[in-house]
Design an enzyme around this catalytic site. Sequence first.
Site, PDB file in Angstrom:
ATOM      1  N   LYS A  81      23.063  -9.940   0.936  1.00  0.00           N
ATOM      2  CA  LYS A  81      24.431 -10.447   0.781  1.00  0.00           C
ATOM      3  C   LYS A  81      25.347  -9.852   1.842  1.00  0.00           C
ATOM      4  O   LYS A  81      26.561  -9.949   1.737  1.00  0.00           O
ATOM      5  CB  LYS A  81      24.962 -10.104  -0.614  1.00  0.00           C
ATOM      6  N   ARG A  91       0.814  -1.210   0.000  1.00  0.00           N
ATOM      7  CA  ARG A  91       0.000   0.000   0.000  1.00  0.00           C
ATOM      8  C   ARG A  91       0.846   1.258   0.000  1.00  0.00           C
ATOM      9  O   ARG A  91       0.680   2.127  -0.851  1.00  0.00           O
ATOM     10  CB  ARG A  91      -0.912  -0.015   1.229  1.00  0.00           C
ATOM     11  N   THR A  92       1.758   1.356   0.959  1.00  0.00           N
ATOM     12  CA  THR A  92       2.555   2.576   1.072  1.00  0.00           C
ATOM     13  C   THR A  92       3.448   2.747  -0.152  1.00  0.00           C
ATOM     14  O   THR A  92       3.570   3.835  -0.703  1.00  0.00           O
ATOM     15  CB  THR A  92       3.399   2.529   2.358  1.00  0.00           C
ATOM     16  N   HIS A 135       5.977   7.255  11.164  1.00  0.00           N
ATOM     17  CA  HIS A 135       5.463   7.057   9.816  1.00  0.00           C
ATOM     18  C   HIS A 135       4.770   8.369   9.460  1.00  0.00           C
ATOM     19  O   HIS A 135       3.545   8.478   9.483  1.00  0.00           O
ATOM     20  CB  HIS A 135       4.471   5.881   9.827  1.00  0.00           C
ATOM     21  N   ARG A 178      11.698   2.740   3.839  1.00  0.00           N
ATOM     22  CA  ARG A 178      11.066   2.041   4.961  1.00  0.00           C
ATOM     23  C   ARG A 178      12.064   1.031   5.500  1.00  0.00           C
ATOM     24  O   ARG A 178      12.726   0.333   4.731  1.00  0.00           O
ATOM     25  CB  ARG A 178       9.791   1.324   4.524  1.00  0.00           C
TER      26      ARG A 178
END
Lengths: 320, 423
Positions: A86, A58-59, A136, A108
Amino acid sequence: MAFRARHLLGIEQLSPLEITTVLDLAERYVDLNRRTVKQSDVLAGMTQINLFFENSTRTQSSFELAGKRLGADVMNMSVANSSVKKGETLIDTAMTLNAMHPDLLVVRHGASGAVNLLAQKVDCAVLNAGDGRHEHPTQALLDALTIRRAKGRIQRLTIAICGDIAHSRVARSNLILLGKMENRLRLIAPPTLMPSGVEDFGCELFDDMREGLKGADVVMMLRLQKERMDGGFIPSEREYYHRYGLDAEKLAYAAPDAIVMHPGPMNRGVEIDGDLADDINRSVIQDQVEMGVAVRMACMDLLARNLRAERGRKIVGMMA
Amino acid sequence: MILHFHNARLIDPEGGTDAIGSLTVKGGVILARDEAAPKGAKLVDCGGKCLAPGIVDLGVKIGEPGERHRESFRSAGLAAAAGGVTTIIARPDTSPAIDTPEVLEFVTRRASEAPVRIRHMAALTKGREGREMTEISFLRDAGAIAFTDVFRVSTEVKAITRAMSYAKSLGALVVGHPQDPGLSAGASATSGKFASIKGIPAVSPMAERMGLERDLALVELTGVRYHADQITTSRSLPALARAKAAGLDVTAGVSIHHLTLNEFDVGDYRTFFKFTPPLRSEQDRLTMVAAVADGSIDIISSMHTPADEESKRLPFEEAAAGAVALESFLPAAMRLYHAGHIDLPALFRAMALNPANRLGLPQGRLAIGSPADLILFDPDAPFLMDRFKLRSKSKNTPFDGARMEGKVLATWVGGTQVFMAEE
């Protein structure tokens, strides 16, 4: 200009005037997004990278759409196909991306403060799309815009936030934003999901949902993460729904014109009754999604303006 | 050679005095106090500055074996000498752990590179895994001064009980880290408003008291000599006082960071302020300072923990904990003195005399016949801390850029000068 931030790392760094500036500009993008031709060119020629260390549909798509509508070149990088697996460190990833000269970096990450750390190492504008349990900010801004459109103001409202507050960055950013705008805040959660020391934030705490909802103008529900439902934090889904799930009966304790919000994705039948979530007279959940794109466009627009101004000053400085 | 220190402000933790006087040193031991200089003695004019016993630092991490790029015996020794630490008590949380006489002999040999005294603690259990006890007797014969698994707290209480009983029969000192391992798992801050607003996984200070209560119960059961490495919250103090009043052979320490910094210093996720246990509230900090001043906390340690840039340049909850502190120990301690919380003899009681006594060492005092491990320092000399000037290989100090007061001017170990400040 009223918006001076270089990055959007959290609501904590924004002044009430900056918040209002974002919301006012976002209103214009709401109008743009409702037209058939939704294109603007304010980010034309700029590169936006969405760097998601945590999965999000969604974001990420909201940011992607926001960037594309403003004319930016948008690239999505998710952790599944990056070198983080890695063994590359966050800083190395940041330096690598920085060398590609992006203008906007949307990040994020699962650890609180990780986006702040990354922002120290890159030259572009960084937007926090959620860091751990910290902040957020665009979610809080889109919630504010939704509230302002539904209630006509974003001050002096009684707002109840209910659910897994301890693990929620959405709750933190909202607490800060709504507190800065001088609202009356109530937190409703079982004690296991209430962060410690939160009584010092200037909000009222409730473990009885009906008590907490009394007279509320806005009811903000939070998502209960699956991994919290296993008996560690709450006994079971059904007991949680019984005590903290929002349904018509509990909502009746709130103000008659109270609106219902949820940042999504919803667990129907866990934190919110399915019919209530779909009730267009009470639920503004779909509006939140719409406002999300507009608010993100506004944030990126404002950060891009500051970035251009900063680079302009550098060039003038070099010529002088 | 005979050294005669005169015009010195003698800081005597044993007598609790702070007065101008002189000290005569011969053959590495203190020969006389406040007497005339013997013939042929080399005179050292202290210029009215403080002359105190060197610091005995219980709980220093050195990167040997395994992490020499973070700190070697030599770099730690140079940092110690410059910071007024004349005896380092090294920790066994190395890689591999110091849990056999062979490893202990190796590090003892390597430690001779350092200009200060170094004594080693050994692991209480093999690999510090909390399951099987180490060869405590052999290790003692090889020079282990105490036994500890450092920050690892075993949930296998039977194994720990056996190790403690065995240690008791040998008269060995066990150093514990009081912390409930379950409650503190995954935490990197103290629970409260700050941790909540920053979204950092946090632990209640109660976890320390729970860990301490468990250890004290085991001490009561086994009769072992026990030292709690760091007591950092007021919630632990009543338990400690009860144990001491009951006659248990128990002492407690605290790190200099928990006496000079609080949880808010972390600020914008600054990982140099991440510690084990995490920094506490200002109220707890002040309570701990008072506890040191009144003697209920016995020992201040640096808990020197070198960490390289890579392990610190990470998101807060993923970053390594700990700070280098040998060189900043004395200036940091001077903050307590300048704030009027504690006088100099009491500070040196906690930094030198008490740790020496607890470990059965003759250091930490200005008594006639004791080793001439001495430091000359100016408690008022101001400076700006620059982490890149530190002698430690690792530069992770929380005091970077801070205004400090208190500089070591010179250091002697066994009457031999091992450090002199520039200019």
